[in-house]
Scaffold this motif. Structure first.
Motif: not given
Length: 248
Positions: A67-75, A79-82, A187-195, A212-218
């Motif tokens: 999940h962390c790898d996916a969020l690193t790419e999305a951000s 975002f980093t796990a290291t 603010v979004g739907r799922h805290l896993t991603e939002v946090d 944030l302009r690229t993230r209409p879900d947030l």
């Protein structure tokens, strides 16, 4: 995880509620034993120290790191796990653990509740029949003052900032603490991603406006060190806001 968790559940006390709550709390202790960086015997600490291999860890460790790898790419790497060069997925784990604890309660039939971990909240259902939950956002310069109030059902609200733990969020590009903002709430739907993405957006500072302009879900609300605030346009639909300009 170095913080306090609380539950608010709109239901009559019962054996079923006690069992569901006990299961949710047991889950949080399970996560703590695997991922707490405050415990040298946790699996994530031993993995970081090289005294344990990933194959020897609970399967949830591989799940979290994926999940962390996916969020690193999305951000875009924000975002980093290291952070600081050491394995530490704490920026993901807390929101993920809270949301799953909420899911445990929801699947047990307790659909109106929220779970709060260190100020980051997963909301489900309503606070009372016909009434949404209301979550106040503290002024980072004065914890007794609210700067906005978010209202809704089935929402996740997460704040990253300096008021509780100082400058603890690392800018992955410089390796130094991020300090352009005093606080940023997503603010979004799922805290896993939002946090996790709140941590990334805080590290971005004012550059988060463009991302944030690229993230209409947030939706977002930010406070600078001088007290200036900005927010995304969609936040006005779910929040009571001060008199200040929204993000165009």
């Amino acid at each position: 995880m170095g913080t306090v968790f609380s539950f608010v559940i709109q239901a009559r006390r019962s054996r079923e509620l006690n069992l569901a709550l006990a299961q949710a709390v047991a889950w949080l202790h399970h996560v703590d034993s695997r991922f707490s960086t405050y415990r040298p015997d946790s699996q994530i600490s031993r993995l970081a120290d090289g005294t344990l291999t990933l194959g020897e860890c609970d399967p949830v460790v591989s799940e979290v790191l994926a999940h962390c790898d996916a969020l690193t790419e999305a951000s875009g790497g924000w975002f980093t796990a290291t952070p600081g060069g050491r394995l530490d997925p704490s920026g993901f784990v807390k929101g993920w653990a809270i949301e799953r604890a909420s899911t445990i309660l929801h699947e047990a039939g307790f659909t109106d509740h929220y779970v709060n971990g260190g100020g980051d909240v997963q909301l489900r259902g309503e606070s009372a029949p016909g009434h949404p939950w209301r979550i106040g956002l503290n002024d980072p310069a004065d914890r007794h003052r609210l700067v906005a109030v978010v209202s809704g059902r089935d929402l996740a609200v997460a704040t990253s900032g300096v008021s509780e733990r100082g400058h603890h969020i690392i800018d992955p590009l410089t390796g130094r603490p991020a300090g352009e903002l005093a606080a940023l709430t997503l603010v979004g739907r799922h805290l896993t991603e939002v946090d996790a993405l709140a941590t990334a957006a805080f590290a971005m500072g004012d550059d988060a406006r463009e991302w944030l302009r690229t993230r209409p879900d947030l939706e977002a609300f930010a406070v600078a060190h001088d007290g200036a605030v900005w927010w995304t346009p969609g936040l006005r639909d779910i929040a009571v806001l001060p008199q200040a300009p929204a993000l165009p």
